[in-house]
Design an enzyme around this catalytic site. Structure first.
Site, PDB file in Angstrom:
ATOM      1  N   HIS A 215      12.255 -60.504  14.692  1.00 55.50           N
ATOM      2  CA  HIS A 215      12.819 -61.808  14.319  1.00 55.50           C
ATOM      3  C   HIS A 215      14.330 -61.861  14.442  1.00 55.50           C
ATOM      4  CE1 HIS A 215      13.549 -59.630  10.594  1.00 55.50           C
ATOM      5  NE2 HIS A 215      14.439 -60.561  10.294  1.00 55.50           N
TER       6      HIS A 215
HETATM    7  C1  UD1 Z   1      16.360 -64.467   7.341  1.00 63.03           C
HETATM    8  C2  UD1 Z   1      17.534 -63.531   7.071  1.00 63.03           C
HETATM    9  C3  UD1 Z   1      17.197 -62.141   7.602  1.00 63.03           C
HETATM   10  C4  UD1 Z   1      15.864 -61.640   7.064  1.00 63.03           C
HETATM   11  C5  UD1 Z   1      14.791 -62.677   7.388  1.00 63.03           C
HETATM   12  C6  UD1 Z   1      13.448 -62.255   6.864  1.00 63.03           C
HETATM   13  C7  UD1 Z   1      19.781 -64.516   7.077  1.00 63.03           C
HETATM   14  C8  UD1 Z   1      21.041 -64.593   7.825  1.00 63.03           C
HETATM   15  N1  UD1 Z   1      18.739 -63.974   7.720  1.00 63.03           N
HETATM   16  O1  UD1 Z   1      16.275 -64.601   8.749  1.00 63.03           O
HETATM   17  O2  UD1 Z   1      18.207 -61.253   7.200  1.00 63.03           O
HETATM   18  O3  UD1 Z   1      15.561 -60.410   7.655  1.00 63.03           O
HETATM   19  O4  UD1 Z   1      15.172 -63.929   6.803  1.00 63.03           O
HETATM   20  O5  UD1 Z   1      12.434 -63.078   7.338  1.00 63.03           O
HETATM   21  O6  UD1 Z   1      19.733 -64.919   5.947  1.00 63.03           O
HETATM   22  N2  UD1 Z   1      11.847 -71.204   9.349  1.00 63.03           N
HETATM   23  C9  UD1 Z   1      10.636 -71.799   9.095  1.00 63.03           C
HETATM   24  N3  UD1 Z   1      10.131 -71.719   7.845  1.00 63.03           N
HETATM   25  C10 UD1 Z   1      10.766 -71.064   6.835  1.00 63.03           C
HETATM   26  C11 UD1 Z   1      12.014 -70.474   7.114  1.00 63.03           C
HETATM   27  C12 UD1 Z   1      12.530 -70.539   8.362  1.00 63.03           C
HETATM   28  O7  UD1 Z   1      10.010 -72.382   9.955  1.00 63.03           O
HETATM   29  O8  UD1 Z   1      10.243 -71.017   5.725  1.00 63.03           O
HETATM   30  C13 UD1 Z   1      12.384 -71.256  10.708  1.00 63.03           C
HETATM   31  C14 UD1 Z   1      13.498 -72.242  10.855  1.00 63.03           C
HETATM   32  O9  UD1 Z   1      13.274 -73.012  11.982  1.00 63.03           O
HETATM   33  C15 UD1 Z   1      14.741 -71.386  11.048  1.00 63.03           C
HETATM   34  C16 UD1 Z   1      14.207 -70.065  11.515  1.00 63.03           C
HETATM   35  O10 UD1 Z   1      12.866 -69.982  11.054  1.00 63.03           O
HETATM   36  O11 UD1 Z   1      15.640 -71.938  11.950  1.00 63.03           O
HETATM   37  C17 UD1 Z   1      15.002 -68.909  10.986  1.00 63.03           C
HETATM   38  O12 UD1 Z   1      15.099 -68.959   9.564  1.00 63.03           O
HETATM   39  P1  UD1 Z   1      16.426 -68.506   8.779  1.00 63.03           P
HETATM   40  O13 UD1 Z   1      16.253 -68.616   7.324  1.00 63.03           O
HETATM   41  O14 UD1 Z   1      17.573 -69.191   9.374  1.00 63.03           O
HETATM   42  O15 UD1 Z   1      16.601 -66.983   9.151  1.00 63.03           O
HETATM   43  P2  UD1 Z   1      15.530 -65.837   9.420  1.00 63.03           P
HETATM   44  O16 UD1 Z   1      15.486 -65.594  10.874  1.00 63.03           O
HETATM   45  O17 UD1 Z   1      14.254 -66.120   8.714  1.00 63.03           O
END
Ligand code: UD1
Length: 367
Positions: A215
């Site tokens: 991820h």
């Molecule tokens: C975040 C953390 C990372 C951790 C990971 C665990 C930061 C900078 N990153 O990364 O350190 O290892 O979580 O999973 O805080 N999304 C959904 N549903 C959700 C959450 C996110 O669909 O419930 C999608 C969104 O489109 C978003 C993308 O996933 O743009 C990434 O989510 P985000 O919270 O930005 O960071 P992670 O990649 O999950």
């Protein structure tokens, strides 16, 4: 729990790995009369992760109480997400301040709440402080450095972390090497691990498959790189690769054509199912930090698709190796695992399931 005459402590959680880390803390809070007498804990869920499988499922399985405040920030760019958390958490604190703000790990919620609290004169405790990958391009590294620069009480998982904090000029007096709350949670739940629903459908057996989890922006945002990693399935057509896909990766993977049949893509798994799968895997290919720790605990070979780690003990003592972009090394490593030749490993110091107890005892003393 009445809050009369008690010190208020906020516990911040926003993303999947945070939920795992705070679960063991809550288990011990519930077991500790003295702690419940002295402190009133408020759980602040920032809503950084909001999917049922990334959030609710973890609260349910790990028996984390319902959040006192749900900030519902959702997704956004780093600045937007971090700023929204700060704005919303600051409002809560202005209205009703706490005496201590506990943040965990290295996600955007961690740094955002630490800054909001600190600027209001509230002390900050950081669980899993002192980790450094040395790779400032990782958003998590920025979060770690900033959070630690304003932390008052440092709770660390390893002696490496202590050294990093001392190098940065922190005094030993405020650094507490307590161990790993993620491993506490794993040990607390070993008996509850359960087969994922697809276990029989894909005819899985113990040590008959690999797991993939990816991820990190550095691996999945670049489609070429993601494709290259997944091409490993072409080279090992007789192996099964189970890939629970994070929402971020899901968006990208849709545009890759002709994925191999032995690459089994599934939805994100609950904690009990994922760790059952990990415990029984032949090996795992991952870019997660927490999973390198869980794989070390289970003694499962772990191939990390990064060239640095903030958890060097998983490489030096554990089952983990850093693959970086070396696809030949990835192939050779799988060959090694297939013939049963992986390095001997040990479980790092203080990964004994007692970390949360140590943290609560220290809080009792310092507050
Ligand atoms: C975040 C953390 C990372 C951790 C990971 C665990 C930061 C900078 N990153 O990364 O350190 O290892 O979580 O999973 O805080 N999304 C959904 N549903 C959700 C959450 C996110 O669909 O419930 C999608 C969104 O489109 C978003 C993308 O996933 O743009 C990434 O989510 P985000 O919270 O930005 O960071 P992670 O990649 O999950």
């Amino acid at each position: 729990m009445s809050r009369f005459n008690k010190k208020i402590i906020d516990i911040i959680a926003g993303a999947r790995p945070n939920f795992v880390k705070i679960a063991s803390l809550y288990k011990q809070i519930n077991n500790n009369k003295q702690i419940k007498k002295n402190f009133y804990f408020r759980l602040i869920h920032t809503g950084q992760h909001y999917n049922k499988m990334l959030s609710d499922a973890f609260f349910k399985e790990l028996k984390i109480p319902k959040a006192d405040f749900l900030l519902n920030v959702g997704s956004g760019t780093h600045a937007v997400q971090t700023a929204n958390i700060m704005i919303k958490y600051e409002k809560i604190l202005i209205n009703d301040p706490c005496q201590l703000c506990i943040v965990v790990g290295d996600v955007n919620s961690t740094v955002a709440c630490a800054i909001a609290a600190k600027k209001l004169g509230i002390k900050v405790a950081h669980i899993e402080s002192g980790l450094r990958s040395g790779d400032i391009k990782m958003p998590e590294e920025v979060n770690r450095i900033i959070t630690d620069s304003i932390t008052d009480y440092f709770f660390t998982t390893s002696r490496y972390a202590n050294q990093n904090l001392i190098k940065n000029g922190n005094t030993r007096r405020n650094i507490y090497f307590v161990g790993n709350t993620m491993i506490d949670t794993l040990k607390n739940n070993l008996k509850k691990l359960k087969k994922p629903i697809f276990w029989n459908d894909f005819k899985l057996k113990s040590r008959s498959y690999y797991i993939i989890t990816l991820h990190r922006p550095s691996n999945v945002d670049d489609l070429k790189k993601l494709t290259k990693i997944l091409n490993i399935c072409k080279k090992f057509k007789n192996e099964k690769f189970i890939f629970p896909v994070h929402p971020r990766t899901k968006l990208k993977i849709k545009s890759i054509k002709n994925l191999e049949k032995n690459l089994i893509i599934v939805e994100p798994l609950s904690y009990f199912s994922f760790n059952f799968l990990l415990k029984n895997a032949k090996g795992i290919i991952t870019d997660s930090g927490g999973i390198t720790e869980e794989a070390t605990y289970f003694k499962i070979p772990c191939l990390t698709m990064r060239s640095t780690t903030e958890r060097p003990e998983t490489v030096k003592l554990g089952t983990n190796i850093l693959i970086g972009n070396n696809y030949q090394l990835l192939k050779n490593s799988i060959n090694k695992i297939n013939v049963g030749k992986w390095k001997r490993s040990k479980i790092p110091e203080k990964w004994d399931g007692k970390t949360a107890v140590r943290i609560l005892n220290i809080l009792n003393k310092i507050l």
